[in-house]
Design a protein around this motif. Structure first.
Motif, PDB file in Angstrom:
ATOM      1  N   THR A 339       0.844  -1.205   0.000  1.00  0.00           N
ATOM      2  CA  THR A 339       0.000   0.000   0.000  1.00  0.00           C
ATOM      3  C   THR A 339       0.871   1.244   0.000  1.00  0.00           C
ATOM      4  O   THR A 339       0.628   2.192  -0.757  1.00  0.00           O
ATOM      5  CB  THR A 339      -0.940   0.003   1.213  1.00  0.00           C
ATOM      6  N   ASP A 340       1.909   1.247   0.844  1.00  0.00           N
ATOM      7  CA  ASP A 340       2.829   2.380   0.891  1.00  0.00           C
ATOM      8  C   ASP A 340       3.555   2.571  -0.449  1.00  0.00           C
ATOM      9  O   ASP A 340       3.907   3.703  -0.813  1.00  0.00           O
ATOM     10  CB  ASP A 340       3.865   2.184   2.003  1.00  0.00           C
ATOM     11  N   ALA A 341       3.747   1.484  -1.163  1.00  0.00           N
ATOM     12  CA  ALA A 341       4.436   1.556  -2.450  1.00  0.00           C
ATOM     13  C   ALA A 341       3.522   2.036  -3.575  1.00  0.00           C
ATOM     14  O   ALA A 341       3.990   2.297  -4.683  1.00  0.00           O
ATOM     15  CB  ALA A 341       5.010   0.195  -2.816  1.00  0.00           C
ATOM     16  N   GLY A 342       2.206   2.148  -3.288  1.00  0.00           N
ATOM     17  CA  GLY A 342       1.295   2.706  -4.278  1.00  0.00           C
ATOM     18  C   GLY A 342       0.246   1.773  -4.828  1.00  0.00           C
ATOM     19  O   GLY A 342      -0.456   2.116  -5.775  1.00  0.00           O
ATOM     20  N   LEU A 343       0.097   0.575  -4.239  1.00  0.00           N
ATOM     21  CA  LEU A 343      -0.932  -0.362  -4.691  1.00  0.00           C
ATOM     22  C   LEU A 343      -2.158  -0.241  -3.799  1.00  0.00           C
ATOM     23  O   LEU A 343      -2.173  -0.743  -2.670  1.00  0.00           O
ATOM     24  CB  LEU A 343      -0.402  -1.797  -4.676  1.00  0.00           C
ATOM     25  N   GLU A 344      -3.191   0.400  -4.307  1.00  0.00           N
ATOM     26  CA  GLU A 344      -4.355   0.698  -3.497  1.00  0.00           C
ATOM     27  C   GLU A 344      -5.159  -0.547  -3.125  1.00  0.00           C
ATOM     28  O   GLU A 344      -5.867  -0.550  -2.120  1.00  0.00           O
ATOM     29  CB  GLU A 344      -5.265   1.682  -4.244  1.00  0.00           C
ATOM     30  N   ASP A 345      -5.091  -1.594  -3.920  1.00  0.00           N
ATOM     31  CA  ASP A 345      -5.903  -2.782  -3.686  1.00  0.00           C
ATOM     32  C   ASP A 345      -5.173  -3.871  -2.910  1.00  0.00           C
ATOM     33  O   ASP A 345      -5.588  -5.031  -2.910  1.00  0.00           O
ATOM     34  CB  ASP A 345      -6.377  -3.363  -5.023  1.00  0.00           C
ATOM     35  N   ALA A 346      -4.094  -3.519  -2.220  1.00  0.00           N
ATOM     36  CA  ALA A 346      -3.313  -4.528  -1.500  1.00  0.00           C
ATOM     37  C   ALA A 346      -4.120  -5.228  -0.423  1.00  0.00           C
ATOM     38  O   ALA A 346      -3.817  -6.365  -0.044  1.00  0.00           O
ATOM     39  CB  ALA A 346      -2.062  -3.893  -0.887  1.00  0.00           C
ATOM     40  N   ALA A 347      -5.161  -4.592   0.075  1.00  0.00           N
ATOM     41  CA  ALA A 347      -5.985  -5.207   1.117  1.00  0.00           C
ATOM     42  C   ALA A 347      -6.804  -6.379   0.592  1.00  0.00           C
ATOM     43  O   ALA A 347      -7.401  -7.120   1.378  1.00  0.00           O
ATOM     44  CB  ALA A 347      -6.909  -4.168   1.738  1.00  0.00           C
ATOM     45  N   THR A 348      -6.832  -6.581  -0.725  1.00  0.00           N
ATOM     46  CA  THR A 348      -7.611  -7.680  -1.288  1.00  0.00           C
ATOM     47  C   THR A 348      -6.853  -9.001  -1.274  1.00  0.00           C
ATOM     48  O   THR A 348      -7.413 -10.033  -1.647  1.00  0.00           O
ATOM     49  CB  THR A 348      -8.015  -7.375  -2.741  1.00  0.00           C
ATOM     50  N   ILE A 349      -5.580  -8.993  -0.858  1.00  0.00           N
ATOM     51  CA  ILE A 349      -4.782 -10.215  -0.900  1.00  0.00           C
ATOM     52  C   ILE A 349      -4.587 -10.774   0.500  1.00  0.00           C
ATOM     53  O   ILE A 349      -4.705 -10.062   1.494  1.00  0.00           O
ATOM     54  CB  ILE A 349      -3.416  -9.970  -1.567  1.00  0.00           C
ATOM     55  N   THR A 350      -4.274 -12.065   0.567  1.00  0.00           N
ATOM     56  CA  THR A 350      -3.954 -12.736   1.828  1.00  0.00           C
ATOM     57  C   THR A 350      -2.586 -13.383   1.680  1.00  0.00           C
ATOM     58  O   THR A 350      -2.368 -14.191   0.767  1.00  0.00           O
ATOM     59  CB  THR A 350      -4.999 -13.808   2.168  1.00  0.00           C
TER      60      THR A 350
END
Length: 474
Positions: A339-350
């Motif tokens: 997320t800090d690197a700029g991927l807004e959808d990182a919360a969709t992964i496990t």
């Protein structure tokens, strides 16, 4: 007697008679009919007929046709996508296939097979670990292994900092790795200065940076360790715990911490020393060696698919973020870093490990494609990680891929592969034959999947390469 009027010739009847008797009206009528016919043909052909110059001049009334407004910009022609890769995607080699292909520049989805449904991506996860390490640890940071003076003379503490590359030989598989012999030499020299004449009788082995009992995921097959692909995850080890320090694949042991202690004692010339485990209580540093910079470690990990490096870097990301370094914290750690690197959808992964070996890692193929597409144009951690990925047919674990029917793709794809006994996967960015940049992710999943799936994925990528922007979702 014949009537003189009846002796004059009569005009023929019908249309000819009408024209003869009404020449002006006939002219108007014909002109109108011709105009109507021409306009009808033009409309049928999709052609505008109404310009000022095209107005018909008739007598007695003037007829004009109003000019239609024209757009300021003529839209570009839209190509019809008709190129299919379904023949490559539906082969029996794939027990099950999920995946996606997108336009890397626009993000438009061109081909979709359960693209937004989370599934195991196998070792593609190491690309996420790489970006997280570069983002959170920093490209220039190094991992220290130290020796601390003990709580009393005769005792020293070997402290692991999470570096699996600490080497017992200059011929180590890890390029330019720190040497345990250098660490031992420094430590013995400094110890003699502090405690002249007092022999070292005990070495405390400190691997407490994270919990030693959290060294092996129950979802990892034991054969990965005995077969030589994956070590236990401890903060203190040498040579990635390989039996043969000079090769990538070599059987790993069951107690990396003790093995490291024994290697240190041998290098220090302490054959009769005893070992214990615990945390250092002193602060006097006797010796220190440092790993290569994180960006070098990341490149080594990605090019060779090194699981031990991947797991160590993931744990260090967790520690850097103020977490415990436990496997249970990796989901939060990797998500936060991406997320800090700029991927807004990182919360969709496990994420449950750093290597991707666990089937409990769950990542939608679309996220992989988005990660790769962003990496291909990013100047930060994502871009740095992407730049280190293998090139198809050229480098890393893709050096012998894209042969035979897929040979056209050689050198045109940057990607990360994955392999377990249940899966083959590949995700990256492809420069298609027509020059279009396409991001993709394919997971072929099934118990006991054969190695033929790897070739089948290569052929599928070759099909995408040939289609380019004409790729159809049918």
């Amino acid at each position: 007697m014949t009537d003189s009027a009846s002796s004059e010739p009569k005009a023929p009847g019908g249309i000819r008679a009408f024209i003869a008797e009404h020449p002006t009206a006939s002219t108007v009528t014909v002109a109108a009919v011709l105009f109507a016919l021409l306009a009808g043909v033009a409309v049928f052909a999709g052609i505008s007929v109404g310009s000022v110059d095209s107005a018909v001049d008739v007598t007695p009334d003037e007829v004009t046709v109003e000019q239609r407004s024209q757009p300021d910009v003529t839209p570009d022609a839209v190509g019809i996508r008709t190129c299919s890769v379904d023949a490559f995607a539906s082969v029996d080699t794939f027990p099950s296939l999920v995946g996606v292909v997108t336009d890397a520049a626009s993000g438009e989805v061109l081909w979709d097979r359960s693209a937004e449904e989370a599934a195991s991506p196998a070792h593609i996860v190491t690309a996420f670990t790489a970006a997280a390490a570069l983002q959170t640890l920093g490209a220039d940071s190094r991992i220290s292994t130290t020796v601390i003076d003990g709580s009393q003379p005769g005792v020293i503490v070997l402290v692991g900092g999470g570096d699996p590359t600490l080497a017992t030989t200059n011929a180590s598989y890890y390029r330019d790795a720190p040497q345990i012999s250098d660490l031992a030499s420094q430590a013995m020299t400094r110890y003699e200065e502090l405690h002249p004449g007092v022999p070292i009788t005990e070495i405390v082995l400190d691997a407490s940076l994270w919990n030693v009992s959290d060294a092996w995921d129950s979802n990892w097959p034991e054969r990965e360790r005995t077969g030589g692909y994956h070590s236990s995850v401890t903060a203190l080890m040498v040579d990635g715990d390989r039996a043969d320090a000079t090769v990538a694949v070599s059987p790993r042991g069951t107690d990396p911490v003790k093995t490291a202690g024994e290697a240190f004692a041998q290098a220090a010339g302490l054959p009769a020393v005893t070992f214990s485990t615990g945390a250092a209580v002193g602060t006097t540093v006797l010796a220190e060696v440092k790993s290569q910079p994180v960006d070098v470690l990341v490149e080594q990990m990605l090019i060779s698919g090194d699981d031990s490096l991947a797991e160590a870097l993931a744990r260090l990301v967790s520690k850097k973020l103020g977490l415990s370094g436990a496997a249970s914290t990796l989901d939060q750690a990797i998500q936060s870093s991406l997320t800090d690197a700029g991927l807004e959808d990182a919360a969709t992964i496990t994420i449950t490990d750093g290597s991707g070996l666990s089937p409990k890692n769950q990542v939608p193929p679309l996220f992989v494609a988005q990660f790769m597409a962003k990496g291909s144009e990013d100047s930060g951690a994502l871009g740095a990680a992407f730049s280190m990925l293998p090139i198809g047919g050229k480098s890393g674990d893709l050096y012998n891929r894209f042969e035979g029917d897929a040979a056209a793709v050689e050198g045109q794809v940057v990607a990360k592969s994955g392999w377990t006994n249940q899966e083959h996967s590949l995700g990256g960015v492809l420069t298609a034959k027509d020059g279009t940049e396409l991001a993709f992710a394919f997971y072929a999943i099934g118990e006991g999947i054969s190695n033929d799936a790897r070739t089948a994925i290569d052929n599928l990528v070759a099909g995408v390469y040939a289609c380019g922007n004409g790729l159809s979702d049918y």
